[in-house]
Design a protein around this motif. Sequence first.
Motif, PDB file in Angstrom:
ATOM      1  N   TRP A 191      15.175 -22.313 123.125  1.00  0.00           N
ATOM      2  CA  TRP A 191      13.841 -22.862 122.930  1.00  0.00           C
ATOM      3  C   TRP A 191      13.239 -22.246 121.679  1.00  0.00           C
ATOM      4  CZ3 TRP A 191      10.899 -26.063 126.425  1.00  0.00           C
ATOM      5  CH2 TRP A 191      11.599 -26.440 127.587  1.00  0.00           C
ATOM      6  N   GLY A 192      12.742 -23.091 120.770  1.00  0.00           N
ATOM      7  CA  GLY A 192      12.066 -22.586 119.576  1.00  0.00           C
ATOM      8  C   GLY A 192      12.227 -23.522 118.400  1.00  0.00           C
ATOM      9  N   ARG A 193      11.226 -23.543 117.533  1.00  0.00           N
ATOM     10  CA  ARG A 193      11.250 -24.418 116.360  1.00  0.00           C
ATOM     11  C   ARG A 193      12.154 -23.822 115.280  1.00  0.00           C
ATOM     12  NH1 ARG A 193       7.621 -21.496 113.368  1.00  0.00           N
ATOM     13  NH2 ARG A 193       6.258 -20.223 114.668  1.00  0.00           N
ATOM     14  N   ALA A 194      12.754 -24.703 114.503  1.00  0.00           N
ATOM     15  CA  ALA A 194      13.780 -24.285 113.554  1.00  0.00           C
ATOM     16  C   ALA A 194      13.241 -23.510 112.362  1.00  0.00           C
ATOM     17  CB  ALA A 194      14.557 -25.512 113.060  1.00  0.00           C
ATOM     18  N   ARG A 201      19.119 -27.054 121.329  1.00  0.00           N
ATOM     19  CA  ARG A 201      17.863 -26.434 120.934  1.00  0.00           C
ATOM     20  C   ARG A 201      16.704 -27.361 121.286  1.00  0.00           C
ATOM     21  NH1 ARG A 201      14.238 -26.646 116.955  1.00  0.00           N
ATOM     22  NH2 ARG A 201      15.521 -28.105 115.755  1.00  0.00           N
ATOM     23  N   ILE A 202      15.653 -26.805 121.872  1.00  0.00           N
ATOM     24  CA  ILE A 202      14.457 -27.553 122.244  1.00  0.00           C
ATOM     25  C   ILE A 202      13.286 -27.023 121.425  1.00  0.00           C
ATOM     26  CG2 ILE A 202      12.871 -28.145 124.112  1.00  0.00           C
ATOM     27  CD1 ILE A 202      15.203 -27.708 126.066  1.00  0.00           C
ATOM     28  N   ASP A 203      12.618 -27.901 120.681  1.00  0.00           N
ATOM     29  CA  ASP A 203      11.481 -27.498 119.864  1.00  0.00           C
ATOM     30  C   ASP A 203      10.361 -26.928 120.731  1.00  0.00           C
ATOM     31  OD1 ASP A 203      12.120 -27.980 117.120  1.00  0.00           O
ATOM     32  OD2 ASP A 203      11.976 -30.136 117.492  1.00  0.00           O
ATOM     33  N   ALA A 204       9.805 -25.811 120.300  1.00  0.00           N
ATOM     34  CA  ALA A 204       8.661 -25.195 120.975  1.00  0.00           C
ATOM     35  C   ALA A 204       7.962 -24.293 119.984  1.00  0.00           C
ATOM     36  CB  ALA A 204       9.113 -24.394 122.195  1.00  0.00           C
ATOM     37  N   GLY A 205       6.655 -24.186 120.147  1.00  0.00           N
ATOM     38  CA  GLY A 205       5.864 -23.334 119.282  1.00  0.00           C
ATOM     39  C   GLY A 205       5.128 -24.113 118.212  1.00  0.00           C
ATOM     40  N   MET A 206       3.974 -23.603 117.801  1.00  0.00           N
ATOM     41  CA  MET A 206       3.115 -24.204 116.782  1.00  0.00           C
ATOM     42  C   MET A 206       2.891 -25.691 117.058  1.00  0.00           C
ATOM     43  SD  MET A 206       4.005 -22.097 113.260  1.00  0.00           S
ATOM     44  CE  MET A 206       2.707 -22.911 112.348  1.00  0.00           C
ATOM     45  N   PRO A 211      12.026 -17.014 120.135  1.00  0.00           N
ATOM     46  CA  PRO A 211      12.836 -17.916 120.957  1.00  0.00           C
ATOM     47  C   PRO A 211      12.986 -17.428 122.391  1.00  0.00           C
ATOM     48  CG  PRO A 211      14.276 -16.464 119.726  1.00  0.00           C
ATOM     49  CD  PRO A 211      12.869 -16.117 119.315  1.00  0.00           C
ATOM     50  N   THR A 212      13.460 -18.343 123.229  1.00  0.00           N
ATOM     51  CA  THR A 212      13.911 -18.014 124.581  1.00  0.00           C
ATOM     52  C   THR A 212      15.274 -18.654 124.773  1.00  0.00           C
ATOM     53  OG1 THR A 212      11.671 -17.876 125.487  1.00  0.00           O
ATOM     54  CG2 THR A 212      13.454 -18.264 127.049  1.00  0.00           C
ATOM     55  N   LEU A 213      16.213 -17.885 125.302  1.00  0.00           N
ATOM     56  CA  LEU A 213      17.569 -18.375 125.540  1.00  0.00           C
ATOM     57  C   LEU A 213      17.809 -18.551 127.022  1.00  0.00           C
ATOM     58  CD1 LEU A 213      20.523 -18.862 124.292  1.00  0.00           C
ATOM     59  CD2 LEU A 213      20.973 -16.522 125.083  1.00  0.00           C
ATOM     60  N   LEU A 214      18.426 -19.669 127.381  1.00  0.00           N
ATOM     61  CA  LEU A 214      18.899 -19.892 128.745  1.00  0.00           C
ATOM     62  C   LEU A 214      20.418 -19.979 128.709  1.00  0.00           C
ATOM     63  CD1 LEU A 214      15.885 -20.885 128.858  1.00  0.00           C
ATOM     64  CD2 LEU A 214      16.620 -22.457 130.643  1.00  0.00           C
ATOM     65  N   ASP A 215      21.050 -19.209 129.558  1.00  0.00           N
ATOM     66  CA  ASP A 215      22.501 -19.263 129.726  1.00  0.00           C
ATOM     67  C   ASP A 215      22.767 -19.267 131.231  1.00  0.00           C
ATOM     68  OD1 ASP A 215      25.216 -19.182 129.605  1.00  0.00           O
ATOM     69  OD2 ASP A 215      25.364 -17.160 128.767  1.00  0.00           O
ATOM     70  N   GLY A 216      22.911 -20.458 131.785  1.00  0.00           N
ATOM     71  CA  GLY A 216      23.028 -20.559 133.233  1.00  0.00           C
ATOM     72  C   GLY A 216      21.738 -20.083 133.877  1.00  0.00           C
ATOM     73  N   ASP A 217      21.850 -19.085 134.760  1.00  0.00           N
ATOM     74  CA  ASP A 217      20.654 -18.569 135.422  1.00  0.00           C
ATOM     75  C   ASP A 217      20.041 -17.374 134.680  1.00  0.00           C
ATOM     76  OD1 ASP A 217      22.579 -16.687 135.910  1.00  0.00           O
ATOM     77  OD2 ASP A 217      22.343 -16.663 138.091  1.00  0.00           O
TER      78      ASP A 217
END
Length: 213
Positions: A10-13, A34-39, A59-65
């Motif tokens: 999660w986070g803008r490029a 990647r999912i856009d988030a922020g600003m 950013p925030t990273l998801l890897d499974g749980d």
Amino acid sequence: MPADSKLTLWGRANSVNVQKVLWCMAELDLAFERIDAGMQFGRNTEADYLAMNPNGRIPTLLDGDLVLWESNAIMRYLCLAYGGTTPLYPSLPRQRAAVERWLDWTLSTVQPIERPLFWGLVRTPPAQRDMIALQKAADDAAAMWRILDAHLGTRSYVEAETFTLADIALGAYARRWFGVEGVVKPELPHLDSWYQRLSQRPAFIRHVAPPLS
């Protein structure tokens, strides 16, 4: 990467901290979404995001749980989980500690000094810029970069001759230093040579080199 693993970032490029992680992922040849988030994209203040990252930052990273935030921690995790024997994050204690100090230095010193200059020249309309204050910010940043310039006088990368996470963390901020215009900056030849080496890497070209915004 294990077949049942799916990485989501999660986070803008155009966020420097997201760029660090994107660069690391590309060096490790990892697949991810990647999912856009922020600003302008928002989302980072919504309840579902805050449930993942109570700081509301990217950013925030998801890897499974697994949910992980803080960009340098994410890079370390990716190297440990998916990097095998990658030289990005050395396994020997002395070598790893040498890399770690620069990761810490990036957060404790580089980021707070760089931020006013970048925001003032890139994210502030020209009519609202205080150029006297921005030149002072550039002078402060130059004093910081001189430390790394001197260090690079005897080596090709931040830690000897091997490209590591230290180069990613510092290189993402060096992109901003070399990219901002409108202030006087000193010549830093060792820093410049190092930056030119980084700027030839495909992962840098893809994720860090795009225009500052």
